[in-house]
Design an enzyme around this catalytic site. Structure first.
Site, short mmCIF file in Angstrom:
data_model
loop_
_atom_site.label_atom_id
_atom_site.label_comp_id
_atom_site.label_asym_id
_atom_site.label_seq_id
_atom_site.Cartn_x
_atom_site.Cartn_y
_atom_site.Cartn_z
N SER A 89 0.78 -1.24 0.23
CA SER A 89 -0.10 0.01 -0.13
C SER A 89 0.88 1.16 -0.10
CB SER A 89 -1.14 0.16 1.28
OG SER A 89 -0.23 -0.05 2.26
N ARG A 113 -8.18 -1.66 -18.63
CA ARG A 113 -8.66 -2.75 -17.64
C ARG A 113 -7.81 -2.67 -16.24
NH1 ARG A 113 -8.63 -8.21 -21.54
NH2 ARG A 113 -10.14 -7.41 -23.06
N ARG A 115 -7.46 -0.68 -13.66
CA ARG A 115 -8.04 0.81 -13.19
C ARG A 115 -7.48 1.21 -11.94
NH1 ARG A 115 -10.24 4.21 -15.97
NH2 ARG A 115 -9.80 5.17 -14.25
N ARG A 126 -13.84 10.95 -32.08
CA ARG A 126 -14.99 11.63 -32.69
C ARG A 126 -14.43 13.01 -32.98
NH1 ARG A 126 -19.28 11.90 -27.80
NH2 ARG A 126 -20.65 12.42 -29.65
N ARG A 202 -15.79 6.12 -38.08
CA ARG A 202 -14.80 5.53 -37.22
C ARG A 202 -15.03 3.88 -37.09
NH1 ARG A 202 -15.26 7.08 -30.79
NH2 ARG A 202 -17.79 6.94 -30.72
N ASN A 218 0.65 4.86 -10.08
CA ASN A 218 1.43 4.86 -9.21
C ASN A 218 2.20 3.73 -8.98
OD1 ASN A 218 -0.10 2.66 -7.41
ND2 ASN A 218 -1.53 3.80 -7.21
N ARG A 220 2.69 0.97 -7.21
CA ARG A 220 1.95 -0.43 -6.93
C ARG A 220 1.33 -0.74 -8.29
NH1 ARG A 220 -2.04 -1.87 -1.92
NH2 ARG A 220 -1.37 -4.18 -1.84
N ARG A 229 1.32 -7.89 -17.74
CA ARG A 229 1.43 -7.68 -19.34
C ARG A 229 2.85 -8.02 -19.61
NH1 ARG A 229 -3.68 -8.05 -20.57
NH2 ARG A 229 -5.03 -6.65 -19.32
#
Length: 279
Positions: A89, A113, A115, A126, A202, A218, A220, A229
């Site tokens: 933390s 993903r 988050r 757009r 598009r 951050n 962590r 990944r």
């Protein structure tokens, strides 16, 4: 052979390598930190000059008010112990800001993903015209002339369709009846019509379309990203991005990210591993 960035014609550019720009880092208010320590009757100074490392150590020491008698070894030893015991933390207090370019929409669909501890602002299709566009080709296709020719033909057709659709839709929306059918007010301005045309056009663009994304993360969350990944099982393009991040972060903050190592894979690439997983 496809290079890292190759222009096919005036409207299409092919990319194989992402770029990562570090546009923001933290700074420390030394006077306020000293005031806090003084108010609590202690004197302490980290041996690191990297703000993220100092703030992470400070956060950890606040938990136990362990400023008066720090263990030997300095910031590196302290943060290594944090990783050993999994006190992750406190790593959330070290933050970086990045701009990432030269990546596909496929990659960003996976990136966003992540988050917790990561924030995003991405290029808008757009508002931004894609009639002069860039596309990211997977290495497995780029390295095979026949496959690359098939891929390029598909991208070229999709690109041409986008340009035609955007032009025709924009012209059509100048007609009040067509504008009303698109739920636009009869006096819609040119910017609104262009946006409406582009957001519909598009739909024919491929996942390979290049995008740009601003990321705040951050330490962590970045460690979690590297482990997920940078894995051998990750999609190759995002694994390549994880490698770019690792290059930057190990140079920028060795005490927070120096535990990661690269392990060669049979295809000539590598995966990212650490003995301190899920900190």
């Amino acid at each position: 052979m496809v290079t890292a960035a190759m222009r096919v014609d005036e409207a299409i550019r092919i990319i194989t390598e992402p770029a990562v720009y570090v546009v923001g880092k933290q700074s420390i208010d030394d006077a306020e930190l000293s005031r806090f320590l003084g108010d609590h009757g202690v004197s302490w100074e980290s041996d690191s000059e990297i703000a993220g490392e100092v703030l992470t150590e400070t956060a950890g020491r606040v938990c136990y008010m362990s400023f008066a008698k720090p263990r030997p070894g300095g910031n590196a030893a302290y943060l290594n112990h944090i990783k050993e015991v999994g006190h992750g933390s406190v790593l959330e207090h070290a933050v970086w800001n990045f701009v990432i370019t030269g990546v596909s929409r496929t990659l960003t669909h996976e990136l966003v993903r992540h988050r917790a501890g990561m924030s995003y602002s991405q290029l808008s299709q757009r508002y931004v015209d894609e009639s002069v566009a860039e596309y990211v080709v997977p290495d497995i296709i780029a390295n095979d002339p026949e496959l690359h020719a098939i891929w390029l033909e598909s991208v070229t057709h999709a690109h041409a369709a986008y340009v035609k659709l955007a032009e025709k839709l924009n012209a059509k929306l100048g007609d009040p009846q067509a504008a009303a059918a698109a739920m636009l007010p009869p006096d819609a301005d040119r910017t609104t019509r262009r946006k409406t045309a582009r957001q519909a056009a598009r739909s024919v663009l491929p996942n390979a379309t290049e995008t740009k994304i601003f990321v705040t993360a951050n330490a962590r969350a970045l460690r979690h990203f590297l482990e997920q990944r940078g894995s051998a099982f990750a999609e190759p393009e995002i694994r390549k991005l994880a490698g770019k991040f690792l290059d930057i972060l190990q140079k920028d903050s060795p005490n927070l990210f120096g535990d990661y190592v690269r392990v060669p894979l049979p295809d000539g690439t590598f995966e990212v591993t650490t003995p301190y997983k899920k900190v």
